[in-house]
Design a protein around this motif. Structure first.
Motif, PDB file in Angstrom:
ATOM      1  N   GLY A  38      38.273   7.997 -45.356  1.00  0.00           N
ATOM      2  CA  GLY A  38      37.301   8.847 -46.030  1.00  0.00           C
ATOM      3  C   GLY A  38      37.853  10.219 -46.370  1.00  0.00           C
ATOM      4  O   GLY A  38      37.490  10.814 -47.383  1.00  0.00           O
ATOM      5  N   VAL A  39      38.745  10.722 -45.522  1.00  0.00           N
ATOM      6  CA  VAL A  39      39.385  12.011 -45.811  1.00  0.00           C
ATOM      7  C   VAL A  39      40.409  11.840 -46.934  1.00  0.00           C
ATOM      8  O   VAL A  39      40.468  12.640 -47.869  1.00  0.00           O
ATOM      9  CB  VAL A  39      40.059  12.590 -44.542  1.00  0.00           C
ATOM     10  CG1 VAL A  39      40.914  13.798 -44.882  1.00  0.00           C
ATOM     11  CG2 VAL A  39      39.010  12.949 -43.500  1.00  0.00           C
ATOM     12  N   VAL A  40      41.188  10.769 -46.859  1.00  0.00           N
ATOM     13  CA  VAL A  40      42.249  10.549 -47.843  1.00  0.00           C
ATOM     14  C   VAL A  40      41.681  10.283 -49.230  1.00  0.00           C
ATOM     15  O   VAL A  40      42.159  10.854 -50.215  1.00  0.00           O
ATOM     16  CB  VAL A  40      43.177   9.383 -47.392  1.00  0.00           C
ATOM     17  CG1 VAL A  40      44.144   8.987 -48.488  1.00  0.00           C
ATOM     18  CG2 VAL A  40      43.924   9.758 -46.119  1.00  0.00           C
ATOM     19  N   ASP A  41      40.662   9.431 -49.320  1.00  0.00           N
ATOM     20  CA  ASP A  41      40.142   9.092 -50.654  1.00  0.00           C
ATOM     21  C   ASP A  41      39.015  10.015 -51.125  1.00  0.00           C
ATOM     22  O   ASP A  41      38.480   9.845 -52.215  1.00  0.00           O
ATOM     23  CB  ASP A  41      39.711   7.628 -50.734  1.00  0.00           C
ATOM     24  CG  ASP A  41      38.480   7.288 -49.886  1.00  0.00           C
ATOM     25  OD1 ASP A  41      37.778   8.205 -49.419  1.00  0.00           O
ATOM     26  OD2 ASP A  41      38.228   6.084 -49.696  1.00  0.00           O
ATOM     27  N   GLY A  42      38.643  10.993 -50.310  1.00  0.00           N
ATOM     28  CA  GLY A  42      37.645  11.977 -50.715  1.00  0.00           C
ATOM     29  C   GLY A  42      36.208  11.546 -50.555  1.00  0.00           C
ATOM     30  O   GLY A  42      35.298  12.272 -50.937  1.00  0.00           O
ATOM     31  N   SER A  43      35.961  10.378 -49.975  1.00  0.00           N
ATOM     32  CA  SER A  43      34.582   9.901 -49.843  1.00  0.00           C
ATOM     33  C   SER A  43      33.852  10.474 -48.627  1.00  0.00           C
ATOM     34  O   SER A  43      32.679  10.184 -48.428  1.00  0.00           O
ATOM     35  CB  SER A  43      34.560   8.365 -49.792  1.00  0.00           C
ATOM     36  OG  SER A  43      35.199   7.902 -48.616  1.00  0.00           O
ATOM     37  N   ALA A  44      34.524  11.288 -47.822  1.00  0.00           N
ATOM     38  CA  ALA A  44      33.912  11.839 -46.617  1.00  0.00           C
ATOM     39  C   ALA A  44      32.832  12.861 -46.930  1.00  0.00           C
ATOM     40  O   ALA A  44      31.892  13.035 -46.158  1.00  0.00           O
ATOM     41  CB  ALA A  44      34.978  12.466 -45.722  1.00  0.00           C
ATOM     42  N   GLY A  45      32.952  13.552 -48.068  1.00  0.00           N
ATOM     43  CA  GLY A  45      31.939  14.525 -48.472  1.00  0.00           C
ATOM     44  C   GLY A  45      31.725  15.608 -47.437  1.00  0.00           C
ATOM     45  O   GLY A  45      32.661  16.293 -47.032  1.00  0.00           O
ATOM     46  N   LYS A  46      30.462  15.752 -46.980  1.00  0.00           N
ATOM     47  CA  LYS A  46      30.114  16.792 -46.008  1.00  0.00           C
ATOM     48  C   LYS A  46      30.759  16.558 -44.647  1.00  0.00           C
ATOM     49  O   LYS A  46      30.827  17.466 -43.834  1.00  0.00           O
ATOM     50  CB  LYS A  46      28.596  16.854 -45.820  1.00  0.00           C
ATOM     51  CG  LYS A  46      27.824  17.216 -47.067  1.00  0.00           C
ATOM     52  CD  LYS A  46      26.342  17.348 -46.783  1.00  0.00           C
ATOM     53  CE  LYS A  46      25.776  16.035 -46.251  1.00  0.00           C
ATOM     54  NZ  LYS A  46      24.328  16.042 -46.073  1.00  0.00           N
ATOM     55  N   GLN A  47      31.206  15.340 -44.391  1.00  0.00           N
ATOM     56  CA  GLN A  47      31.773  14.999 -43.089  1.00  0.00           C
ATOM     57  C   GLN A  47      33.274  15.262 -42.998  1.00  0.00           C
ATOM     58  O   GLN A  47      33.885  14.968 -41.985  1.00  0.00           O
ATOM     59  CB  GLN A  47      31.519  13.527 -42.780  1.00  0.00           C
ATOM     60  CG  GLN A  47      30.072  13.141 -42.785  1.00  0.00           C
ATOM     61  CD  GLN A  47      29.901  11.636 -42.802  1.00  0.00           C
ATOM     62  OE1 GLN A  47      30.857  10.899 -42.952  1.00  0.00           O
ATOM     63  NE2 GLN A  47      28.672  11.195 -42.655  1.00  0.00           N
ATOM     64  N   THR A  48      33.856  15.847 -44.036  1.00  0.00           N
ATOM     65  CA  THR A  48      35.306  16.053 -44.046  1.00  0.00           C
ATOM     66  C   THR A  48      35.762  16.886 -42.859  1.00  0.00           C
ATOM     67  O   THR A  48      36.737  16.531 -42.178  1.00  0.00           O
ATOM     68  CB  THR A  48      35.753  16.704 -45.371  1.00  0.00           C
ATOM     69  OG1 THR A  48      35.393  15.834 -46.441  1.00  0.00           O
ATOM     70  CG2 THR A  48      37.252  16.925 -45.394  1.00  0.00           C
ATOM     71  N   SER A  49      35.075  17.984 -42.576  1.00  0.00           N
ATOM     72  CA  SER A  49      35.472  18.852 -41.461  1.00  0.00           C
ATOM     73  C   SER A  49      35.417  18.103 -40.136  1.00  0.00           C
ATOM     74  O   SER A  49      36.350  18.171 -39.329  1.00  0.00           O
ATOM     75  CB  SER A  49      34.560  20.080 -41.418  1.00  0.00           C
ATOM     76  OG  SER A  49      34.882  20.873 -40.307  1.00  0.00           O
ATOM     77  N   GLU A  50      34.319  17.391 -39.913  1.00  0.00           N
ATOM     78  CA  GLU A  50      34.164  16.609 -38.680  1.00  0.00           C
ATOM     79  C   GLU A  50      35.283  15.574 -38.553  1.00  0.00           C
ATOM     80  O   GLU A  50      35.860  15.394 -37.481  1.00  0.00           O
ATOM     81  CB  GLU A  50      32.813  15.906 -38.703  1.00  0.00           C
ATOM     82  CG  GLU A  50      32.628  14.856 -37.643  1.00  0.00           C
ATOM     83  CD  GLU A  50      31.399  14.003 -37.914  1.00  0.00           C
ATOM     84  OE1 GLU A  50      31.515  12.774 -37.765  1.00  0.00           O
ATOM     85  OE2 GLU A  50      30.342  14.548 -38.273  1.00  0.00           O
ATOM     86  N   ARG A  51      35.594  14.916 -39.633  1.00  0.00           N
ATOM     87  CA  ARG A  51      36.629  13.887 -39.620  1.00  0.00           C
ATOM     88  C   ARG A  51      38.009  14.500 -39.388  1.00  0.00           C
ATOM     89  O   ARG A  51      38.831  13.917 -38.687  1.00  0.00           O
ATOM     90  CB  ARG A  51      36.611  13.089 -40.918  1.00  0.00           C
ATOM     91  CG  ARG A  51      35.385  12.201 -41.032  1.00  0.00           C
ATOM     92  CD  ARG A  51      35.332  11.492 -42.358  1.00  0.00           C
ATOM     93  NE  ARG A  51      34.136  10.675 -42.454  1.00  0.00           N
ATOM     94  CZ  ARG A  51      34.100   9.483 -43.029  1.00  0.00           C
ATOM     95  NH1 ARG A  51      35.171   8.967 -43.577  1.00  0.00           N
ATOM     96  NH2 ARG A  51      32.986   8.813 -43.086  1.00  0.00           N
ATOM     97  N   LEU A  52      38.272  15.663 -39.964  1.00  0.00           N
ATOM     98  CA  LEU A  52      39.553  16.326 -39.735  1.00  0.00           C
ATOM     99  C   LEU A  52      39.711  16.727 -38.271  1.00  0.00           C
ATOM    100  O   LEU A  52      40.803  16.628 -37.709  1.00  0.00           O
ATOM    101  CB  LEU A  52      39.703  17.540 -40.655  1.00  0.00           C
ATOM    102  CG  LEU A  52      39.962  17.214 -42.119  1.00  0.00           C
ATOM    103  CD1 LEU A  52      39.881  18.477 -42.976  1.00  0.00           C
ATOM    104  CD2 LEU A  52      41.317  16.519 -42.292  1.00  0.00           C
TER     105      LEU A  52
END
Length: 141
Positions: A38-52
């Motif tokens: 989700g981080v790599v393909d940009g689909s994480a959206g608002k969850q990018t920070s949490e996922r990182l």
């Protein structure tokens, strides 16, 4: 060492606990390949920070623990091409299977997910066949 299995047991317990906490806190399955994907393909959206932060923890915690308990011995091949190829194949496999060991194997089986159980059986078989092919037949690792 005779007690090495204890480290595996402790690690498995920690992964299971992390999966349960992730599900309780976020309401989602802790599938590492989905989180990273989700981080790599940009689909994480608002969850990018949490996922990182999750990904950072995957790298940081073992590094921190290595200062206290030492670095474990591994049987990692010095063949860098084989390591990169294996990593790419794992990435492709997790996309095809819509998940990885943490999503299907740990979280899926613990929820009695038929899809998780079937996926786990197939990736364990694929791993075994890969060892037979690449180590015993081709001798590249």
């Amino acid at each position: 060492m005779q007690a090495d299995w204890l480290w595996g047991l402790a690690g498995g317990g920690l992964i299971g606990t992390a999966g349960a906490v992730y599900l309780l806190v976020n309401g989602r399955i802790m599938g590492a390949s989905g989180i990273i994907g989700g981080v790599v393909d940009g689909s994480a959206g608002k969850q990018t920070s949490e996922r990182l932060w999750f990904i950072a923890g995957l790298f940081a915690i073992p590094l921190i623990l290595s200062f206290f308990i030492g670095k474990p011995e591994t049987n990692l091949t010095p063949n860098l091409a084989a390591v990169i190829g294996a990593g790419l194949l794992v990435g492709v496999g997790t996309r095809i299977a819509n998940g990885c060991t943490s999503g299907h194997g740990v979280c899926g089986i613990s929820r009695f997910s038929l899809r998780g159980m079937v996926a786990t059986v197939f990736y364990i078989m694929a791993g075994g066949l890969s060892v037979i092919l690449f180590k015993h037949i081709l001798g590249v690792v």
